[in-house]
Each structure stands twice: as C-alpha cells, then as structure tokens.
Design an enzyme around this catalytic site. Sequence first.
Site, PDB file in Angstrom:
ATOM      1  N   CYS A 118       2.972  -5.835  -2.962  1.00 25.09           N
ATOM      2  CA  CYS A 118       3.928  -5.269  -2.011  1.00 25.09           C
ATOM      3  C   CYS A 118       4.320  -3.853  -2.421  1.00 25.09           C
ATOM      4  O   CYS A 118       4.398  -2.942  -1.580  1.00 25.09           O
ATOM      5  CB  CYS A 118       5.166  -6.153  -1.910  1.00 25.09           C
ATOM      6  SG  CYS A 118       6.390  -5.595  -0.692  1.00 25.09           S
ATOM      7  N   CYS A 217       9.251 -13.899  -1.541  1.00 23.15           N
ATOM      8  CA  CYS A 217      10.127 -13.663  -0.392  1.00 23.15           C
ATOM      9  C   CYS A 217       9.615 -14.321   0.883  1.00 23.15           C
ATOM     10  O   CYS A 217      10.411 -14.716   1.734  1.00 23.15           O
ATOM     11  CB  CYS A 217      10.314 -12.164  -0.176  1.00 23.15           C
ATOM     12  SG  CYS A 217       8.842 -11.273   0.362  1.00 23.15           S
TER      13      CYS A 217
END
Length: 384
Positions: A118, A217
């Site tokens: 990410c 997440c």
Amino acid sequence: MMSEFPGAPTGPRNGSRLRVLAAMSGGVDSAVAAARAAEAGHDVTGVHLALSANPQSFRTGARGCCTIEDSRDARRAADVIGIPFYVWDLAERFREDVVEDFVNEYAAGRTPNPCLRCNEKIKFAALLDKAIALGFDAVCTGHYAKIVTRPDGSRELHRASDMAKDQSYVLGVLDERQLAHAMFPLGDTVTTKEKIRAEAERRGLAVAKKPDSHDICFIADGDTQGFLARRLGTAEGDIVDTSGARLGTHNGAYGFTIGQRKGLRIGTPAPDGKPRYVLDISPVDNTVTVGPAEALDVVALTAIRPRWCGAPPAGPGHYTAQLRAHGDDVPVTAEPSGDELRVTFAAPVRGVAPGQAVVLYDGTRVVGSATIAATERRSPAPAG
C-alpha cells in the site's frame, strides 16, 4: 461521499513554506501529523483515501481504516485544524495493487505484507503522483519514521527517534524520488502513543481516544483465513512430515505461513514430543510440510525486486536486516546483483517466509528493501 479536488491550493512559497497534502486516515496519528505540518507554517490540505468499494458504516472493533466513520473522523479533524479537506476514490487501484496482490501471493504459497504494498503503490505512488500533478510539494502521513537531509540536498530515510513506534520497515519500499516528496512529522521527536493522544486532546481533535486500527485494513473482522477461503475456495490437502508421512489434512494450503505452530490440527504427536511447525507450503500439490523448530533455521536468502532508498550499494556490505514489521535487527552480509539481493545471516534466523520483505539498515538509515523469493536452511530437516 466522493469529491474530486478541483485544483492545487493557492498561496506564496515563502522560504520553507510547502504545499502539503496530508493523508488523513481518520486516526489519531495522521490527524496530529497534519496539525503539526499546518502549525509549522505549511499550506496543508487534508485528503482521505477511500480504498473500499463498499465501505462499512462502522468499523468492526478497532480494525480497518477505510470506513465511512473513518472518513467522517478525518473530515472533523481537518475542520478543527482549519485546513481544506477532500475525499479521493482510489478503491479500484487499491483492489488491483494491494488486495489482488495479497490474494495471489497467498495462492502461490507466499506470505505478503499488504502495508508495504500500500505504501509503495498507493500512498507514495498513486497519491504522490496525483499530488505532484496538482502542484503539491509533499505528501504528509502519520508514519513514525524520520527523513534526514544531507548537505548535498539528498534525503535519507531513518528509523523514528522512538524505536518502540518505528515504522520504517513498511516504508523501506520508498525510492529516492518518493522520499524527496515525503513528510513524517511524528518521527523526529521521542514520543509515546499516550503523548500523541494527549497532544490530540489539547488540539481539540475528537480522534484523541479513538482505538488504533489493527491487522489488515481490508479484512475488517481480522479473519484472514476466512477471507482467503471466500476468495480462493476450499481444497482439502495433506499435512506431511519431512519423510512424506501423512499426519493430517487441511482445507487449503494458503491458510498457512512458514513458522506457524498453532492451528495445524495434527492428531498424532511428534516422536520427540516437541511442537511441530510449518516448514514448507506447496500450492502445486496443496501440501503443507511440518517439522521441528530447528528445521526452520535459515542461514541465507535470495530476494527479488530490490528498491533502494537512494543509490544502491556498489557491492557486498555489512548491514542489519529486519524481516517483519515488529521484528528485531539481525546482522547480515548483503550483496545486490541486478534484480536480486543475496543476504547471508551472521547467525541462523527462524520464521523467514517467501513473500515477506527484507529491509536493510546501515545504523538507523534504511538502505532499501526486497521481496524474499527463496531461503537456504542450515541443514536438511529431519523427519517428524
């Protein structure tokens, strides 16, 4: 919910005043980082990255960072700080570069780190590229790491002043260009999470008492194995020892990682009565091999796709290496060779899995990182 930023902020560039895009997740760290950047005199704009195509209205426990609730928390924090705020939809890019990569890596028998991916692909690639195109000078995040500017103007990534909070491992994928446009306001001071929360409270930020996000997440309930089973399906396979003897079965080799001890569901004890660990994962025949702890000892590894935080090393050198987000430093000799990196450990280490990142350090300076492709063990694993 989604709104596109209409243009770069206006304002003069006086001295060190920068146009800063603050990535605000809705948590306390990114909110305080944005506040510190604004307090330092920079022209700051807050942005929340919408990374989920179908965000939940409320998080499950303390997990996740992409819910509607998080977006609202980020907006309220920006209002208190007094900076403009926007929401950018990067859900499709996140799905392709992070979520699909995560699933594919597990399907191939590897253990990925989605936070590194990410940072590499979203926060300091897609977001940074867009920010620069709009006239911003830097992207600010709430990571605990430090940037040091050398006399020649080049920048180095270092561990945070507070080693207990250091997040430089997940930033080891940043290259020289990305570091030139990065800002980490939380990394320069020795602090604790309690002090950051106290600072947020003094600033009137409602996120001061908000729980930290944990785990992955995009897996809100924390059930990674269940998430992978829904994406990859179930397929019964064998659990064997190093002699090939069948000890049990599983519902998918992707549900295991190298060094795993719990959840093996092996009915028969080992001959020596000691615990057994996952030694190898073979997606080709859907087989998981287990054995004793000492069979996990790794003396060297080969890593691929190195990314250097500056100029790459000219040849072999002595460094320390970190192999997981909260792992210890271990002394190594490392030698780059084209698109590969050879790392030899001063003493054997355990729990090293292909797909993980190895991050090299020279003191506190991050040299670079690479993805582990293969490991070399100290000796052939004994049966059982």
